[in-house]
Write a protein that holds these residues in place. Structure first.
Motif, PDB file in Angstrom:
ATOM      1  N   LYS A 269      69.545  40.846 -43.583  1.00 49.46           N
ATOM      2  CA  LYS A 269      69.588  39.397 -44.334  1.00 49.46           C
ATOM      3  C   LYS A 269      70.583  38.558 -43.275  1.00 49.46           C
ATOM      4  N   ILE A 270      69.411  37.781 -43.177  1.00 48.91           N
ATOM      5  CA  ILE A 270      70.449  36.294 -42.315  1.00 48.91           C
ATOM      6  C   ILE A 270      71.727  35.747 -42.667  1.00 48.91           C
ATOM      7  N   GLU A 271      72.502  36.043 -42.348  1.00 53.34           N
ATOM      8  CA  GLU A 271      74.492  35.608 -42.812  1.00 53.34           C
ATOM      9  C   GLU A 271      74.318  33.910 -43.036  1.00 53.34           C
ATOM     10  N   LYS A 272      74.734  33.430 -43.962  1.00 48.80           N
ATOM     11  CA  LYS A 272      74.565  31.777 -44.091  1.00 48.80           C
ATOM     12  C   LYS A 272      75.303  31.121 -43.061  1.00 48.80           C
ATOM     13  N   SER A 273      76.269  31.868 -42.456  1.00 53.29           N
ATOM     14  CA  SER A 273      76.782  31.511 -41.510  1.00 53.29           C
ATOM     15  C   SER A 273      76.123  31.292 -39.866  1.00 53.29           C
ATOM     16  N   ASP A 274      75.172  31.710 -39.989  1.00 55.44           N
ATOM     17  CA  ASP A 274      74.032  31.578 -38.868  1.00 55.44           C
ATOM     18  C   ASP A 274      72.765  30.646 -39.238  1.00 55.44           C
ATOM     19  N   TYR A 275      72.797  30.205 -40.622  1.00 57.57           N
ATOM     20  CA  TYR A 275      71.577  29.156 -39.875  1.00 57.57           C
ATOM     21  C   TYR A 275      71.675  28.046 -39.662  1.00 57.57           C
ATOM     22  N   LYS A 276      73.053  27.999 -38.815  1.00 57.22           N
ATOM     23  CA  LYS A 276      72.858  26.341 -38.658  1.00 57.22           C
ATOM     24  C   LYS A 276      72.475  26.730 -37.616  1.00 57.22           C
ATOM     25  N   THR A 277      72.805  27.948 -35.971  1.00 58.54           N
ATOM     26  CA  THR A 277      72.477  28.680 -34.724  1.00 58.54           C
ATOM     27  C   THR A 277      71.037  28.527 -35.202  1.00 58.54           C
ATOM     28  N   LEU A 278      70.457  29.582 -36.005  1.00 59.97           N
ATOM     29  CA  LEU A 278      69.032  30.125 -36.349  1.00 59.97           C
ATOM     30  C   LEU A 278      68.724  29.229 -35.830  1.00 59.97           C
ATOM     31  N   LEU A 279      68.719  27.086 -36.729  1.00 61.91           N
ATOM     32  CA  LEU A 279      68.381  26.419 -36.985  1.00 61.91           C
ATOM     33  C   LEU A 279      68.086  25.599 -35.782  1.00 61.91           C
ATOM     34  N   LEU A 280      69.033  26.042 -34.728  1.00 67.15           N
ATOM     35  CA  LEU A 280      68.580  25.273 -33.433  1.00 67.15           C
ATOM     36  C   LEU A 280      67.900  25.681 -32.873  1.00 67.15           C
ATOM     37  N   ALA A 281      68.648  26.974 -32.748  1.00 62.43           N
ATOM     38  CA  ALA A 281      67.329  28.188 -31.568  1.00 62.43           C
ATOM     39  C   ALA A 281      66.317  27.459 -32.271  1.00 62.43           C
ATOM     40  N   SER A 282      65.805  27.224 -33.275  1.00 60.45           N
ATOM     41  CA  SER A 282      64.640  27.605 -34.216  1.00 60.45           C
ATOM     42  C   SER A 282      63.492  25.500 -32.941  1.00 60.45           C
ATOM     43  N   PHE A 283      64.632  24.569 -33.477  1.00 60.60           N
ATOM     44  CA  PHE A 283      63.932  23.252 -33.031  1.00 60.60           C
ATOM     45  C   PHE A 283      63.939  23.594 -31.383  1.00 60.60           C
ATOM     46  N   PHE A 284      64.793  24.176 -30.687  1.00 66.69           N
ATOM     47  CA  PHE A 284      64.296  24.508 -29.039  1.00 66.69           C
ATOM     48  C   PHE A 284      63.790  24.695 -28.864  1.00 66.69           C
ATOM     49  N   GLY A 285      63.918  26.106 -29.282  1.00 68.81           N
ATOM     50  CA  GLY A 285      62.731  27.035 -29.188  1.00 68.81           C
ATOM     51  C   GLY A 285      60.983  27.439 -29.608  1.00 68.81           C
ATOM     52  N   VAL A 286      60.718  26.606 -30.464  1.00 68.87           N
ATOM     53  CA  VAL A 286      60.366  26.427 -30.515  1.00 68.87           C
ATOM     54  C   VAL A 286      59.505  24.822 -31.056  1.00 68.87           C
ATOM     55  N   GLY A 287      60.268  24.143 -31.436  1.00 67.36           N
ATOM     56  CA  GLY A 287      59.753  23.130 -31.303  1.00 67.36           C
ATOM     57  C   GLY A 287      59.495  21.760 -30.819  1.00 67.36           C
ATOM     58  N   VAL A 288      60.666  21.998 -29.226  1.00 66.13           N
ATOM     59  CA  VAL A 288      60.687  20.864 -28.262  1.00 66.13           C
ATOM     60  C   VAL A 288      60.000  21.449 -27.465  1.00 66.13           C
ATOM     61  N   ASN A 289      60.192  23.182 -27.037  1.00 64.45           N
ATOM     62  CA  ASN A 289      59.682  23.647 -26.321  1.00 64.45           C
ATOM     63  C   ASN A 289      58.383  24.079 -26.035  1.00 64.45           C
ATOM     64  N   MET A 290      57.477  24.140 -27.357  1.00 70.47           N
ATOM     65  CA  MET A 290      55.805  24.074 -26.859  1.00 70.47           C
ATOM     66  C   MET A 290      55.651  22.746 -27.601  1.00 70.47           C
TER      67      MET A 290
END
Length: 298
Positions: free
Chosen positions: A61-82
Motif C-alpha cells: 500500500k502506498i503511504e499517504k506521505s509518498d503520494y505527492k512524490t509519486l504524483l511528481l514522478a508520474s508528471f515528469f516520468g510519464v506525462g511530460v516525458n512521453m
C-alpha cells in the motif's frame, strides 16, 4: 548460461527495442495517429498490462506521505516525458531524436546537484559543458532535408525536454524505487500519468481512422505499447537486479547506433556532418560524466 550473461542479453534486447522504436513509432506519426493520441494509446495499454500483472504480485500500500512524490514522478516520468518525446519525434528524425536521448545522464547529474546537493567534480563539469554544446548544436543546426522532419529544430528541442524530464523523474523517484516493489510503483505511475495524458491525447485519439489504417501500422502501435513500454521495463529491471547500474547505463550508448542503422536501412533518415559532430560531442560529454561517477563509486 549464467545469470550475468542472461542479464546482459536482457538489457541488450531492451536497448535493441528502444533503438528500433524511433523509426517504428515515427512511421505511425503523424499520418495515421497524431503524437498525443499515440501517447494516450500507449499509456492506456501499458496501464492495463501493468495492473493485470499486479494481480500476480503482492502489492504494498502506498503511504499517504509518498503520494505527492509519486504524483511528481508520474508528471515528469510519464506525462511530460512521453508527450514531449512523441511530439518531438513526429517533427524531427529518428537519428536526431536517439542522439538527443543520450543526454539523460547529463541531466540526471545536473538535477542531482540542484535537488539533492550532489557534488560535481571538475571532470563532470567539463562533461556537462561538452554534452550541452553538442545538444545546442543539434537543436540549432540539426535541420534535415529528410521529408520525415517537418520542424527539426523544434522537434530536437522537445526530445531534449523529454530527456531532461526523464532525468528529473529518475532523481525524484529514487526514494520510491528503494521503498516499493517495481510493479507497485509502475502501475501507479502509469495510472496517475493517464490523468495527465488524457486532456492532451483525447481529441487526437478520436480523430484516428482505424478502418483506413494499414495492417503494418497496427503492428507498429502494438510494438510500442507492448515491447517498448512493457518488455523493456521488465528486461531492464532484471538487468539491474543482476548487474551494476553503471554496466546497465553503458547500454544507452547503443541506442543511437541501433536507431541510426535501422533508420538508414529503412530509408527514414540520413546522416550529415552536423549530426555526426553533435553526436561525438554528446557522447564525449556523457562519457566524462559517467566515467567520473564510476570512479567515485569504486
Amino acid at each position: 548460461m549464467n545469470q550475468r550473461t542472461l542479464a546482459l542479453i536482457a538489457v541488450f534486447i531492451a536497448t535493441l527495442i528502444y533503438g528500433l522504436n524511433y523509426t517504428i513509432a515515427k512511421e505511425v506519426m503523424p499520418i495515421y495517429v497524431k503524437p498525443f493520441g499515440f501517447i494516450l494509446i500507449r499509456v492506456v495499454g501499458a496501464t492495463i498490462i501493468f495492473w493485470i500483472l499486479g494481480l500476480f504480485f503482492k502489492i504494498e500500500k502506498i503511504e499517504k506521505s509518498d503520494y505527492k512524490t509519486l504524483l511528481l514522478a508520474s508528471f515528469f516520468g510519464v506525462g511530460v516525458n512521453m508527450l514531449s518525446f512523441f511530439k518531438g519525434l513526429s517533427l524531427t528524425t529518428p537519428i536526431s531524436a536517439s542522439v538527443m536521448m543520450v543526454t539523460s545522464p547529463i541531466m540526471v547529474l545536473i538535477f542531482s546537484s540542484i535537488l539533492i546537493r550532489k557534488a560535481i567534480g571538475k571532470q563532470r563539469i567539463i562533461g556537462v559543458i561538452i554534452g550541452l554544446m553538442g545538444t545546442i548544436l543539434l537543436i540549432t543546426y540539426g535541420n534535415s532535408s529528410n521529408t520525415g522532419a517537418t520542424n527539426s529544430n523544434w522537434g530536437n528541442f522537445l526530445v531534449f525536454i523529454n530527456a531532461s524530464s526523464y532525468g528529473l523523474y529518475l532523481v525524484i523517484s529514487k526514494k520510491l524505487v528503494e521503498k516499493y516493489q517495481p510493479i507497485t510503483l509502475v502501475k501507479w505511475l502509469y495510472l496517475l500519468g493517464l490523468i495527465f495524458v488524457i486532456p492532451f491525447g483525447y481529441n487526437e485519439l478520436i480523430e484516428v481512422d482505424w478502418q483506413e489504417m494499414p495492417t503494418n501500422i497496427y503492428f507498429n502501435i502494438g510494438f510500442v505499447v507492448f515491447f517498448t513500454t512493457c518488455v523493456t521495463y521488465l528486461f531492464n529491471l532484471y538487468g539491474l537486479s543482476k548487474l551494476k547500474p553503471t554496466t546497465v547505463s553503458v547500454f544507452i550508448y547503443l541506442q543511437p547506433v541501433i536507431a541510426t542503422i535501422y533508420a538508414l536501412i529503412a530509408g527514414s533518415d540520413s546522416l550529415n556532418p552536423v549530426k555526426i559532430s553533435a553526436t561525438l560531442l554528446i557522447f564525449l560529454g556523457v562519457y566524462l560524466v559517467t566515467k567520473q561517477v564510476e570512479k567515485s563509486t569504486k
